[in-house]
Design a protein around this motif. Structure first.
Motif, PDB file in Angstrom:
ATOM      1  N   SER A  64     -11.397  11.239 -18.834  1.00 19.91           N
ATOM      2  CA  SER A  64     -11.619   9.821 -19.150  1.00 19.91           C
ATOM      3  C   SER A  64     -11.516   9.589 -20.656  1.00 19.91           C
ATOM      4  CB  SER A  64     -12.977   9.355 -18.629  1.00 19.91           C
ATOM      5  OG  SER A  64     -14.027  10.098 -19.225  1.00 19.91           O
ATOM      6  N   TRP A  65     -11.985  10.547 -21.459  1.00 20.20           N
ATOM      7  CA  TRP A  65     -11.864  10.438 -22.919  1.00 20.20           C
ATOM      8  C   TRP A  65     -10.398  10.484 -23.329  1.00 20.20           C
ATOM      9  CZ3 TRP A  65     -15.933  14.244 -25.369  1.00 20.20           C
ATOM     10  CH2 TRP A  65     -17.219  13.876 -24.970  1.00 20.20           C
ATOM     11  N   VAL A  66      -9.679  11.427 -22.758  1.00 20.62           N
ATOM     12  CA  VAL A  66      -8.268  11.602 -23.102  1.00 20.62           C
ATOM     13  C   VAL A  66      -7.485  10.341 -22.752  1.00 20.62           C
ATOM     14  CG1 VAL A  66      -6.169  12.930 -22.607  1.00 20.62           C
ATOM     15  CG2 VAL A  66      -8.354  14.112 -22.891  1.00 20.62           C
ATOM     16  N   ALA A  67      -7.761   9.768 -21.589  1.00 16.59           N
ATOM     17  CA  ALA A  67      -7.072   8.546 -21.180  1.00 16.59           C
ATOM     18  C   ALA A  67      -7.378   7.406 -22.155  1.00 16.59           C
ATOM     19  CB  ALA A  67      -7.484   8.150 -19.765  1.00 16.59           C
ATOM     20  N   LYS A  68      -8.634   7.301 -22.566  1.00 21.52           N
ATOM     21  CA  LYS A  68      -9.016   6.249 -23.512  1.00 21.52           C
ATOM     22  C   LYS A  68      -8.327   6.465 -24.863  1.00 21.52           C
ATOM     23  CE  LYS A  68     -13.015   4.039 -25.594  1.00 21.52           C
ATOM     24  NZ  LYS A  68     -14.464   4.021 -25.726  1.00 21.52           N
ATOM     25  N   TRP A  69      -8.286   7.714 -25.333  1.00 19.15           N
ATOM     26  CA  TRP A  69      -7.635   8.015 -26.607  1.00 19.15           C
ATOM     27  C   TRP A  69      -6.134   7.740 -26.538  1.00 19.15           C
ATOM     28  CZ3 TRP A  69     -10.432  13.355 -27.137  1.00 19.15           C
ATOM     29  CH2 TRP A  69     -11.765  13.137 -27.516  1.00 19.15           C
ATOM     30  N   ASP A  70      -5.508   8.104 -25.410  1.00 22.48           N
ATOM     31  CA  ASP A  70      -4.078   7.849 -25.237  1.00 22.48           C
ATOM     32  C   ASP A  70      -3.788   6.343 -25.283  1.00 22.48           C
ATOM     33  OD1 ASP A  70      -3.438  10.540 -25.077  1.00 22.48           O
ATOM     34  OD2 ASP A  70      -3.425  10.583 -22.877  1.00 22.48           O
ATOM     35  N   GLU A  71      -4.646   5.564 -24.638  1.00 15.85           N
ATOM     36  CA  GLU A  71      -4.485   4.104 -24.678  1.00 15.85           C
ATOM     37  C   GLU A  71      -4.634   3.599 -26.110  1.00 15.85           C
ATOM     38  OE1 GLU A  71      -7.282   2.326 -21.985  1.00 15.85           O
ATOM     39  OE2 GLU A  71      -6.424   3.373 -20.255  1.00 15.85           O
ATOM     40  N   GLY A  72      -5.590   4.154 -26.846  1.00 15.94           N
ATOM     41  CA  GLY A  72      -5.795   3.758 -28.233  1.00 15.94           C
ATOM     42  C   GLY A  72      -4.597   4.069 -29.110  1.00 15.94           C
ATOM     43  N   ILE A  73      -3.956   5.204 -28.866  1.00 15.56           N
ATOM     44  CA  ILE A  73      -2.754   5.564 -29.629  1.00 15.56           C
ATOM     45  C   ILE A  73      -1.625   4.584 -29.312  1.00 15.56           C
ATOM     46  CG2 ILE A  73      -0.922   7.290 -29.845  1.00 15.56           C
ATOM     47  CD1 ILE A  73      -3.101   9.438 -29.636  1.00 15.56           C
ATOM     48  N   GLU A  74      -1.471   4.254 -28.029  1.00 16.97           N
ATOM     49  CA  GLU A  74      -0.404   3.341 -27.615  1.00 16.97           C
ATOM     50  C   GLU A  74      -0.563   1.946 -28.202  1.00 16.97           C
ATOM     51  OE1 GLU A  74      -0.137   3.325 -23.364  1.00 16.97           O
ATOM     52  OE2 GLU A  74       0.319   5.469 -23.278  1.00 16.97           O
ATOM     53  N   ASP A  75      -1.804   1.443 -28.219  1.00 19.64           N
ATOM     54  CA  ASP A  75      -1.987   0.071 -28.714  1.00 19.64           C
ATOM     55  C   ASP A  75      -2.389   0.002 -30.193  1.00 19.64           C
ATOM     56  OD1 ASP A  75      -4.744   0.593 -28.792  1.00 19.64           O
ATOM     57  OD2 ASP A  75      -5.170  -0.552 -26.984  1.00 19.64           O
ATOM     58  N   GLY A  76      -2.437   1.163 -30.862  1.00 25.62           N
ATOM     59  CA  GLY A  76      -2.687   1.180 -32.298  1.00 25.62           C
ATOM     60  C   GLY A  76      -4.146   1.059 -32.711  1.00 25.62           C
ATOM     61  N   SER A  77      -5.060   1.276 -31.775  1.00 27.65           N
ATOM     62  CA  SER A  77      -6.484   1.155 -32.107  1.00 27.65           C
ATOM     63  C   SER A  77      -7.209   2.502 -32.150  1.00 27.65           C
ATOM     64  CB  SER A  77      -7.175   0.237 -31.101  1.00 27.65           C
ATOM     65  OG  SER A  77      -7.153   0.816 -29.801  1.00 27.65           O
ATOM     66  N   PHE A  78      -6.467   3.603 -32.111  1.00 24.99           N
ATOM     67  CA  PHE A  78      -7.102   4.926 -32.136  1.00 24.99           C
ATOM     68  C   PHE A  78      -7.720   5.166 -33.511  1.00 24.99           C
ATOM     69  CE2 PHE A  78      -6.906   9.591 -32.689  1.00 24.99           C
ATOM     70  CZ  PHE A  78      -7.710   9.951 -31.614  1.00 24.99           C
ATOM     71  N   PRO A  79      -8.994   5.591 -33.572  1.00 27.60           N
ATOM     72  CA  PRO A  79      -9.677   5.719 -34.852  1.00 27.60           C
ATOM     73  C   PRO A  79      -9.295   6.957 -35.662  1.00 27.60           C
ATOM     74  CG  PRO A  79     -11.145   6.363 -33.080  1.00 27.60           C
ATOM     75  CD  PRO A  79      -9.883   5.832 -32.440  1.00 27.60           C
TER      76      PRO A  79
END
Length: 86
Positions: free
Chosen positions: A68-83
């Motif tokens: 679930s963390w990995v999926a959230k991080w992948d989404e963040g990378i795709e939409d430019g919101s990864f910290p």
């Protein structure tokens, strides 16, 4: 050397001990290996080199991190919101 890396990847079972993260809580280890994988892939892709050595980091974070963390991080990378800094 590439054959040695490929052999290590093929015989990989679970994440080995990492002296940078000696504590029981492996959250930081998970996150760092996730970052290392993406940094490695980005660096080698920019040089038009094979990204096979980066698979080591991917296997480690996939064995340690909750998906679930990995999926959230992948989404963040795709939409430019990864910290993290990749």
């Amino acid at each position: 050397m590439a054959d040695d890396i490929e052999q290590k990847i093929k015989s990989y079972r679970t994440a080995p001990f990492d002296a940078r993260f000696p504590n029981t809580n492996q959250t930081r280890n998970c996150y760092q290996n996730y970052l290392d994988f993406h940094r490695c892939s980005k660096a080698l892709s920019a040089k038009d080199q094979d990204v096979t050595p980066c698979q080591w980091y991917q296997r480690v974070y996939k064995s340690i991190c909750p998906m679930s963390w990995v999926a959230k991080w992948d989404e963040g990378i795709e939409d430019g919101s990864f910290p993290g800094k990749i």
